[in-house]
Design a protein around this motif. Structure first.
Motif, PDB file in Angstrom:
ATOM      1  N   LYS A 119      -1.246  -2.315  -7.978  1.00  0.00           N
ATOM      2  CA  LYS A 119      -2.540  -1.725  -8.326  1.00  0.00           C
ATOM      3  C   LYS A 119      -2.780  -0.455  -7.527  1.00  0.00           C
ATOM      4  CE  LYS A 119      -5.599  -5.378  -9.620  1.00  0.00           C
ATOM      5  NZ  LYS A 119      -6.451  -6.374  -8.967  1.00  0.00           N
ATOM      6  N   ALA A 120      -2.435  -0.525  -6.230  1.00  0.00           N
ATOM      7  CA  ALA A 120      -2.661   0.633  -5.349  1.00  0.00           C
ATOM      8  C   ALA A 120      -1.851   1.831  -5.840  1.00  0.00           C
ATOM      9  CB  ALA A 120      -2.290   0.281  -3.914  1.00  0.00           C
ATOM     10  N   ILE A 121      -0.611   1.579  -6.230  1.00  0.00           N
ATOM     11  CA  ILE A 121       0.241   2.675  -6.736  1.00  0.00           C
ATOM     12  C   ILE A 121      -0.370   3.244  -8.011  1.00  0.00           C
ATOM     13  CG2 ILE A 121       2.502   3.267  -7.707  1.00  0.00           C
ATOM     14  CD1 ILE A 121       3.732   1.181  -5.966  1.00  0.00           C
ATOM     15  N   TRP A 122      -0.821   2.337  -8.844  1.00  0.00           N
ATOM     16  CA  TRP A 122      -1.386   2.760 -10.111  1.00  0.00           C
ATOM     17  C   TRP A 122      -2.603   3.652  -9.870  1.00  0.00           C
ATOM     18  CZ3 TRP A 122      -6.114   1.869 -12.543  1.00  0.00           C
ATOM     19  CH2 TRP A 122      -6.159   2.203 -13.891  1.00  0.00           C
ATOM     20  N   GLY A 155       9.053  13.149  -3.554  1.00  0.00           N
ATOM     21  CA  GLY A 155       9.333  12.531  -2.261  1.00  0.00           C
ATOM     22  C   GLY A 155       8.005  12.124  -1.662  1.00  0.00           C
ATOM     23  N   PRO A 156       8.035  11.239  -0.696  1.00  0.00           N
ATOM     24  CA  PRO A 156       6.770  10.750  -0.143  1.00  0.00           C
ATOM     25  C   PRO A 156       5.964  11.829   0.555  1.00  0.00           C
ATOM     26  CG  PRO A 156       8.664   9.882   1.082  1.00  0.00           C
ATOM     27  CD  PRO A 156       9.204  10.555  -0.125  1.00  0.00           C
ATOM     28  N   ASN A 157       6.626  12.883   1.032  1.00  0.00           N
ATOM     29  CA  ASN A 157       5.896  13.944   1.731  1.00  0.00           C
ATOM     30  C   ASN A 157       5.749  15.202   0.882  1.00  0.00           C
ATOM     31  OD1 ASN A 157       5.473  12.516   4.157  1.00  0.00           O
ATOM     32  ND2 ASN A 157       7.618  12.857   4.701  1.00  0.00           N
ATOM     33  N   THR A 193       7.064   1.815  -0.565  1.00  0.00           N
ATOM     34  CA  THR A 193       7.402   1.463   0.812  1.00  0.00           C
ATOM     35  C   THR A 193       6.811   2.477   1.785  1.00  0.00           C
ATOM     36  OG1 THR A 193       9.446   0.489  -0.014  1.00  0.00           O
ATOM     37  CG2 THR A 193       9.315   0.880   2.358  1.00  0.00           C
ATOM     38  N   PHE A 194       6.853   3.765   1.396  1.00  0.00           N
ATOM     39  CA  PHE A 194       6.269   4.787   2.271  1.00  0.00           C
ATOM     40  C   PHE A 194       4.792   4.484   2.528  1.00  0.00           C
ATOM     41  CE2 PHE A 194       4.061   8.661   3.315  1.00  0.00           C
ATOM     42  CZ  PHE A 194       4.855   9.172   4.322  1.00  0.00           C
ATOM     43  N   PHE A 195       4.058   4.163   1.482  1.00  0.00           N
ATOM     44  CA  PHE A 195       2.623   3.926   1.663  1.00  0.00           C
ATOM     45  C   PHE A 195       2.356   2.618   2.417  1.00  0.00           C
ATOM     46  CE2 PHE A 195       2.509   7.224  -1.625  1.00  0.00           C
ATOM     47  CZ  PHE A 195       1.677   8.117  -0.960  1.00  0.00           C
TER      48      PHE A 195
END
Ligand SMILES: [Zn+2]
Length: 350
Positions: free
Chosen positions: A6-9, A58-60, A181-183
């Motif tokens: 849900k958070a990703i969404w 990428g995560p950053n 995973t990053f978050f």
């Protein structure tokens, strides 16, 4: 697991919404409808400026733009009639607006690519800019956990980590898994004492062959480099604390100490005590009224957050709590720059 999905969404939807807001604002701007939301001007936040070396997602990603996009952004703002001023001039411009909108550029963390790739672009256009430097990063004693985790996730297809409920195997085969995973690592950082959690993440990275402080040395300008950099007439330096932690989570004394000591250190390094500070992370959870007041008491004339917005007359009464607009890797399209500067995406969001 469900909550995570849900958070990703939600994150993706938010990103998409801002994107859609930018598209709408781009149309409104080109139709000349943007004058009101634009306010007196804008302060832009950048981090890395470097050629595209990594995968687009990428995560950053939000911390990185290319020199070409910086050039295009300046060209676009020039075409829109913006005047480029140093950040230190912003309060005076708010007190006596000239009718011409202004843009002030800032870059956080003191990455070496700011000198290698951003300075030549700013110099080509004669645009002044301010770089916010954290003492611990510049002295290479402080790890950049987000860069370290970004590298770990790019390199590995799986890592094991204990978030507090036993060792977990984290699959990293897809971009979504890596971002997810990053978050999780990011929320882990603020689930406890930031120094301890970051230390634990550094030990994890070491297990996979990454040297945490080696990355700081690789990415961040050291004291001597900063002194030379600061001598350039277009460059100003500002404080960014000592250990780059969320100030609002520290005690009042610790937070004020972080701000004051970093200004003192920078003053000794360059001969000029900085009058500007950027609060690490800059979000509502990272900084608040207590820090805005402390910054004022410590003699800072200007404090900048990362809370988005353009500048209005009201900001004249809160110079240590100024909003900034992020120029970031997700939105590297020239027409988005005018949309961001218009302030419309932020008024849509509120
Ligand atoms: Zn920072």
């Amino acid at each position: 697991m469900k909550d995570r999905a849900k958070a990703i969404w939600r994150r993706n939807v938010k990103r998409w919404l801002i994107g859609a807001g930018l598209e709408a604002s781009a149309v409104a701007t080109s139709a000349g409808l943007a004058k009101d939301a634009r306010g007196f001007g804008a302060i832009f936040t950048l981090h890395h400026v470097r050629p595209e070396t990594q995968p687009i997602i990428g995560p950053n990603r939000h911390l990185e733009i290319t020199p070409e996009f910086l050039d295009a952004a300046i060209v676009e703002l020039k075409a829109l009639g913006y005047e480029f001023i140093p950040l230190s001039d912003v309060p005076a411009r708010l007190a006596a607006p000239s009718g011409t909108p202004f843009a002030a550029f800032t870059l956080d963390d003191g990455y070496r690519n700011n000198a290698d790739h951003a300075l030549p672009v700013f110099a080509r256009h004669d645009v002044p800019f301010t770089v916010f430097v954290a003492q611990g990063l510049a002295e290479h004693t402080q790890p950049l956990w987000w860069e370290i985790m970004g590298r770990l996730l790019r390199q590995q297809r799986e890592v094991s980590f204990d978030f507090g409920q036993g060792e977990e195997k984290l699959e990293l085969k897809t971009t979504v898994q890596k971002l997810d995973t990053f978050f999780r690592f990011a929320s882990y950082v603020w689930s406890g004492d930031e120094r301890e959690t970051v230390g634990t993440l550094c030990r994890l990275a070491e297990r996979y062959g990454i040297d945490p402080l080696g990355m700081t040395r690789e990415l961040v300008m050291g004291p001597e480099e900063l002194r030379q950099f600061a001598a350039h007439p277009l460059v100003s330096l500002g404080a960014h604390t000592v250990t780059h932690r969320k100030l609002a989570r520290l005690s009042a004394d610790e937070a004020a100490g972080e701000m004051g000591r970093s200004a003192e250190w920078l003053g000794q390094l360059t001969g000029t005590r900085p009058t500007m500070i950027a609060y690490p992370y800059g979000s509502k959870e990272a900084v608040g009224p207590r820090e805005f007041a402390a910054a004022r008491d410590l003699g800072f004339a200007i404090g900048v957050t990362t809370q988005p917005g353009t500048l209005t007359k009201a900001d004249l009464s809160r110079p240590t709590a100024l909003p900034r607009i992020s120029l970031n890797g997700y939105y590297q399209k020239r027409r988005y720059v005018s949309a961001l500067a218009s302030g419309i995406p932020f008024s849509l969001k509120r």
